[in-house]
Scaffold this motif. Structure first.
Motif, short mmCIF file in Angstrom:
data_model
loop_
_atom_site.label_atom_id
_atom_site.label_comp_id
_atom_site.label_asym_id
_atom_site.label_seq_id
_atom_site.Cartn_x
_atom_site.Cartn_y
_atom_site.Cartn_z
N VAL A 194 0.84 -1.20 0.00
CA VAL A 194 0.00 0.00 0.00
C VAL A 194 0.87 1.26 0.00
O VAL A 194 0.60 2.22 -0.73
CB VAL A 194 -0.96 0.00 1.21
CG1 VAL A 194 -1.63 1.36 1.37
CG2 VAL A 194 -2.03 -1.09 1.04
N THR A 199 -2.27 -1.95 -4.65
CA THR A 199 -3.33 -2.64 -3.90
C THR A 199 -2.94 -4.11 -3.78
O THR A 199 -2.76 -4.78 -4.80
CB THR A 199 -4.69 -2.51 -4.60
OG1 THR A 199 -5.01 -1.13 -4.76
CG2 THR A 199 -5.78 -3.20 -3.79
N TYR A 259 -6.10 -2.46 1.45
CA TYR A 259 -5.69 -3.82 1.08
C TYR A 259 -6.62 -4.36 -0.01
O TYR A 259 -6.22 -5.20 -0.82
CB TYR A 259 -5.75 -4.77 2.27
CG TYR A 259 -4.89 -4.43 3.46
CD1 TYR A 259 -3.89 -3.44 3.40
CD2 TYR A 259 -5.04 -5.11 4.67
CE1 TYR A 259 -3.10 -3.16 4.51
CE2 TYR A 259 -4.25 -4.84 5.77
CZ TYR A 259 -3.30 -3.85 5.69
OH TYR A 259 -2.52 -3.57 6.80
#
Length: 435
Positions: A194, A199, A259
């Motif tokens: 991140v 992602t 996430y």
């Protein structure tokens, strides 16, 4: 004129009779008896998947061993069969044998409705029960209320499956991320991605994958007693307890921390997997059913797998079931076909193609990648770690969980509100069953 018309009618009748007799001769069943026999097979495996390759070969072998039988194969999608199975099986001419999802809310529900054939004696007669370990047999048996684990045999699986983490080794190396061995290390790894603007997880929130991530989180705080309560109704489940509370709150935190992408609620499973193969995400959490596809399709980077860190329980079970509709014609043909899928040749093809065969008496697959898959499954089996799937307990629960997890992704509801939503239909089913 009247005599001439009678002669024409008589001649036409003779021609029709000859044609009908010829048709009967061409469609004779095994042994040449009049009256056509047809095996109609439905399944929803992709042709290039391990299961798709194995079932194609099984159909080929069936044709060779049953030369007088017409074989019809109809490719379906998972959603087509999930949504329409009851209607199709209640029709006057259902398929002879079809692949169907296992669990209380699917195969158990159809068994409870009297739509499936009891395969108990056939399983014993052909030795299918001897080929399945006790944990794999759980999904084959359903009691009078449609709850798995006991009662008659209503389906036969030919493969096993489980959920794990697939990861891009090249991206892990690029961002200096090590393979996590604990849950804390998993979150640290995702924090690293991140911070780098990546992602970490490819997630399909429009279908089953997001539910399975949620369940992995629940299982991180669970034990076998919890699983038996939730899946088999062996006691009351507390949806405000530590297992579900951790699952819902942590899932929401993962979305908030980046996430999981905020648009994941609209992503389907196929697109989720494709995004991983295109290196848009360093990890994807999905089942072993994708292993063979990744072996075949991923050419641009190195990849590997690991079990969800810290868990001894994982989403997984036997594979989907071959079931025989109660109204099916020529049921003996269905039994012959199922038997072929359990033979060493088909089972070995499964293993060589990236599937998990149920037969333990086979040599390991030749490819190192596929041996890795077998090793992962052996680890779970040794720990009695198959915890089934989150949507199984109650009819319609797949859709309930789907909406609930989408609410977590979109931030429409708090974790507590989501848990209340999934508790209500479960508790209603608990009461309906008289538990």
């Amino acid at each position: 004129m009247r005599v001439r018309r009678l002669r024409l009618v008589s001649g036409l009748a003779i021609l029709l009779t000859v044609a009908a007799l010829a048709a009967c001769g061409n469609n004779a069943g095994p042994g040449g008896a009049a009256g056509a026999q047809t095996l109609t097979v439905w399944h929803y495996e992709r042709p290039e998947s391990a299961m798709g390759l194995a079932w194609t070969e099984a159909i080929k072998q069936f044709k060779e061993s049953h030369p007088g039988v017409t074989v019809r194969f109809e490719q379906k999608t998972f959603e087509q069969i999930r949504q329409n199975a009851a209607i199709a099986l209640n029709a006057d001419d259902p398929p002879t044998v079809l692949e169907y999802n296992k669990g209380n809310s699917t195969a158990g529900l159809l068994a409870d409705q009297g739509l499936l054939t009891d395969l108990t004696s056939e399983s014993a007669k052909r030795g299918w029960d001897k080929l399945l370990t006790p944990s794999l047999q759980t999904t084959t048996r359903y009691d009078s209320a449609g709850i798995m684990g006991s009662g008659a045999v209503y389906g036969i699986p030919n493969y096993a499956e489980f959920v794990m983490v697939y990861y891009n080794k090249d991206l892990f190396a690029k961002y200096k991320v090590k393979v996590p061995a604990t849950f804390a290390e998993l979150q640290q790894a995702m924090d690293t991605f991140v911070k780098a603007g990546v992602t970490p997880l490819s997630v399909g929130g429009a279908e089953y994958p997001a539910q399975q991530i949620f369940y992995e989180l629940v299982l991180s705080k669970a034990d076998r007693t919890f699983v038996d309560k939730y899946q088999l109704y062996n006691g009351k489940v507390d949806f405000t307890g530590p297992e579900f509370r951790f699952g819902a709150s942590t899932f929401a935190t993962w979305v908030r921390k980046g996430y999981i992408a905020k648009n994941a609620a609209r992503v389907k499973a196929e697109d989720m997997n494709l995004a991983f193969t295109k290196q848009r995400f360093p990890m994807v959490i999905v089942g072993s059913w994708m292993y063979g596809d990744f072996v075949r399709d991923i050419k641009d980077f190195q990849w590997g797998t690991f079990l969800f860190p810290g868990n001894t329980l994982h989403p997984g079970s036997s594979g989907n079931l071959w079931v025989v509709p109660a109204k099916a014609k020529d049921k003996s043909l269905a039994y012959d076909f199922i038997d072929i899928t359990m033979k060493p040749r088909i089972q070995s093809l499964l293993g060589e193609s990236g599937g998990v065969p149920v037969r333990a008496d086979l040599p390991p697959p030749s490819a190192e990648k596929n041996k890795e898959l077998m090793t992962r499954f052996a680890t779970i089996e040794a720990e009695d770690g198959l915890a089934f799937y989150p949507d199984w307990p109650a009819p319609g629960y797949y859709d309930v969980l789907g909406v609930a997890i989408q609410d977590l992704i979109n931030g429409n509801k708090t974790p507590d509100a989501v848990l209340a939503d999934i508790a209500k239909p479960y508790d209603e089913n608990y009461v309906r069953l008289g538990r």
